[in-house]
Write a protein that holds these residues in place. Structure first.
Motif, PDB file in Angstrom:
ATOM      1  N   MET A  52       3.367   1.631  -1.630  1.00 23.71           N
ATOM      2  CA  MET A  52       4.633   2.226  -1.178  1.00 23.71           C
ATOM      3  C   MET A  52       4.487   3.722  -0.941  1.00 23.71           C
ATOM      4  O   MET A  52       4.888   4.258   0.095  1.00 23.71           O
ATOM      5  CB  MET A  52       5.721   2.006  -2.233  1.00 23.71           C
ATOM      6  CG  MET A  52       6.363   0.655  -2.272  1.00 23.71           C
ATOM      7  SD  MET A  52       7.693   0.676  -3.514  1.00 23.71           S
ATOM      8  CE  MET A  52       7.959  -1.079  -3.731  1.00 23.71           C
ATOM      9  N   LEU A  53       3.908   4.411  -1.914  1.00 26.67           N
ATOM     10  CA  LEU A  53       3.873   5.870  -1.870  1.00 26.67           C
ATOM     11  C   LEU A  53       2.729   6.408  -1.018  1.00 26.67           C
ATOM     12  O   LEU A  53       2.798   7.553  -0.552  1.00 26.67           O
ATOM     13  CB  LEU A  53       3.779   6.424  -3.293  1.00 26.67           C
ATOM     14  CG  LEU A  53       4.977   6.078  -4.192  1.00 26.67           C
ATOM     15  CD1 LEU A  53       4.807   6.674  -5.579  1.00 26.67           C
ATOM     16  CD2 LEU A  53       6.286   6.573  -3.572  1.00 26.67           C
ATOM     17  N   LEU A  76      11.518  -2.272   0.478  1.00 20.59           N
ATOM     18  CA  LEU A  76      11.828  -3.699   0.428  1.00 20.59           C
ATOM     19  C   LEU A  76      10.596  -4.561   0.683  1.00 20.59           C
ATOM     20  O   LEU A  76      10.432  -5.628   0.075  1.00 20.59           O
ATOM     21  CB  LEU A  76      12.917  -4.029   1.455  1.00 20.59           C
ATOM     22  CG  LEU A  76      14.305  -3.448   1.160  1.00 20.59           C
ATOM     23  CD1 LEU A  76      15.230  -3.621   2.357  1.00 20.59           C
ATOM     24  CD2 LEU A  76      14.911  -4.115  -0.074  1.00 20.59           C
ATOM     25  N   PHE A  77       9.731  -4.098   1.567  1.00 24.99           N
ATOM     26  CA  PHE A  77       8.520  -4.856   1.850  1.00 24.99           C
ATOM     27  C   PHE A  77       7.604  -4.881   0.628  1.00 24.99           C
ATOM     28  O   PHE A  77       6.987  -5.906   0.309  1.00 24.99           O
ATOM     29  CB  PHE A  77       7.794  -4.246   3.049  1.00 24.99           C
ATOM     30  CG  PHE A  77       6.748  -5.137   3.644  1.00 24.99           C
ATOM     31  CD1 PHE A  77       7.092  -6.339   4.233  1.00 24.99           C
ATOM     32  CD2 PHE A  77       5.413  -4.780   3.629  1.00 24.99           C
ATOM     33  CE1 PHE A  77       6.137  -7.174   4.788  1.00 24.99           C
ATOM     34  CE2 PHE A  77       4.444  -5.599   4.178  1.00 24.99           C
ATOM     35  CZ  PHE A  77       4.805  -6.791   4.758  1.00 24.99           C
ATOM     36  N   GLY A  78       7.539  -3.755  -0.084  1.00 25.19           N
ATOM     37  CA  GLY A  78       6.721  -3.698  -1.301  1.00 25.19           C
ATOM     38  C   GLY A  78       7.203  -4.668  -2.366  1.00 25.19           C
ATOM     39  O   GLY A  78       6.413  -5.368  -2.995  1.00 25.19           O
ATOM     40  N   VAL A  79       8.522  -4.728  -2.567  1.00 26.34           N
ATOM     41  CA  VAL A  79       9.095  -5.646  -3.552  1.00 26.34           C
ATOM     42  C   VAL A  79       8.849  -7.100  -3.145  1.00 26.34           C
ATOM     43  O   VAL A  79       8.505  -7.945  -3.978  1.00 26.34           O
ATOM     44  CB  VAL A  79      10.601  -5.376  -3.712  1.00 26.34           C
ATOM     45  CG1 VAL A  79      11.252  -6.449  -4.570  1.00 26.34           C
ATOM     46  CG2 VAL A  79      10.839  -3.997  -4.332  1.00 26.34           C
ATOM     47  N   THR A  80       9.001  -7.373  -1.849  1.00 25.75           N
ATOM     48  CA  THR A  80       8.791  -8.732  -1.350  1.00 25.75           C
ATOM     49  C   THR A  80       7.359  -9.200  -1.578  1.00 25.75           C
ATOM     50  O   THR A  80       7.114 -10.318  -2.049  1.00 25.75           O
ATOM     51  CB  THR A  80       9.126  -8.808   0.152  1.00 25.75           C
ATOM     52  OG1 THR A  80      10.475  -8.400   0.360  1.00 25.75           O
ATOM     53  CG2 THR A  80       8.948 -10.228   0.682  1.00 25.75           C
ATOM     54  N   ILE A  81       6.398  -8.344  -1.254  1.00 23.22           N
ATOM     55  CA  ILE A  81       4.990  -8.698  -1.430  1.00 23.22           C
ATOM     56  C   ILE A  81       4.646  -8.861  -2.907  1.00 23.22           C
ATOM     57  O   ILE A  81       3.831  -9.706  -3.286  1.00 23.22           O
ATOM     58  CB  ILE A  81       4.087  -7.644  -0.767  1.00 23.22           C
ATOM     59  CG1 ILE A  81       4.281  -7.659   0.747  1.00 23.22           C
ATOM     60  CG2 ILE A  81       2.633  -7.890  -1.103  1.00 23.22           C
ATOM     61  CD1 ILE A  81       3.995  -8.987   1.413  1.00 23.22           C
ATOM     62  N   ALA A 172      11.731  -3.745 -11.292  1.00 24.95           N
ATOM     63  CA  ALA A 172      13.055  -3.128 -11.127  1.00 24.95           C
ATOM     64  C   ALA A 172      13.031  -1.673 -11.580  1.00 24.95           C
ATOM     65  O   ALA A 172      13.530  -0.776 -10.882  1.00 24.95           O
ATOM     66  CB  ALA A 172      14.095  -3.919 -11.911  1.00 24.95           C
ATOM     67  N   GLY A 173      12.423  -1.430 -12.757  1.00 25.72           N
ATOM     68  CA  GLY A 173      12.333  -0.063 -13.252  1.00 25.72           C
ATOM     69  C   GLY A 173      11.459   0.814 -12.373  1.00 25.72           C
ATOM     70  O   GLY A 173      11.790   1.978 -12.101  1.00 25.72           O
TER      71      GLY A 173
END
Length: 237
Positions: A52-53, A76-81, A172-173
């Motif tokens: 992400m970063l 959102l893409f990072g969370v999905t993957i 989440a955190g």
């Protein structure tokens, strides 16, 4: 690309899962499930948040198109993957043991519903809307696969969802922590972007290494490797 590293661990255990299941060695299969789960879950936070970063920096240095960066899409893409990487670990145990009948129904239904729901989601929110629907579809499949894994082991071994629940809390955190940097990193200098992304990746690795007790996995792997190394070292010349 960030998805490939956890998948290397997941994919590498396939043959051993098949052999162990064929032998009906439930104790060994349960241990294999636990050890591989810890390794995969440990890799997901540093890989996800690091990717992400590092994205704004990579878009500039690699593609020469920093304008492509969209913070919401990146987040959102990072969370999905990340969710998908957990799902692939659970899927591997079903696939390698040929317990795939339910999956033949689940997968087209889940992705079919995702495609239909993504149309109004994209009209309303654009590409982030589609990614939200995709993440929900992956999460639904993950929850179903956890049930299938538990059914596969049956009364032979009890599976706990605690590790996956801990990962979801960690994601989440971590997402909340990375929210501000994701939206402001592109406006910083390239060295500063690299420093922040590297620091978050290292911190996420250290935290997940400790939370998922990977040190125990390292000790067990070393115990398995050491006898073979000793036998090679003591072989006659």
């Amino acid at each position: 690309m960030s998805r490939r590293l956890p998948y290397l661990v997941t994919n590498s255990i396939g043959p051993e899962v098949t052999i162990t299941y064929g032998e009906r060695n439930w104790k060994k299969l349960r241990q294999l499930y636990d050890l591989s789960e810890r390794l995969v879950l440990m890799l997901i936070p540093p890989v996800s948040f690091g990717a992400m970063l590092f994205t704004p920096l990579l878009l500039i240095l690699w593609l020469r198109k920093g304008s492509l960066y969209d913070p919401w899409v990146c987040l959102l893409f990072g969370v999905t993957i990340a969710i998908q990487s957990v799902k692939e670990h659970k899927y591997q145990f079903q696939f390698s043991t040929n317990q795939v009948r339910e999956l033949s129904y689940m997968t087209p239904i889940a992705y079919g519903a995702m495609l239909l729901l993504s149309i109004p989601a994209m009209i309303w929110l654009g590409l982030p809307g589609m990614l939200i629907v995709w993440a929900a579809a992956e999460l639904a499949q993950l929850l179903y696969l956890l049930q299938l894994n538990r059914r596969m082991f049956g009364s032979e071994a009890s599976l706990s969802y605690r590790m996956v629940a801990v990962l979801m809390l960690l994601l989440a955190g971590g997402t909340a922590t990375c929210f501000w940097p994701v939206f402001h990193l592109a406006g910083m200098s390239l060295p500063k972007q690299a420093m922040i992304a590297s620091a978050v990746t290292i911190l996420a690795f250290a935290v997940s290494y400790w939370i998922f007790r990977v040190d125990e996995v390292r000790t067990l792997l070393w115990q398995r490797i050491r006898p073979s190394r000793l036998s090679v070292g003591s072989a006659p010349q």
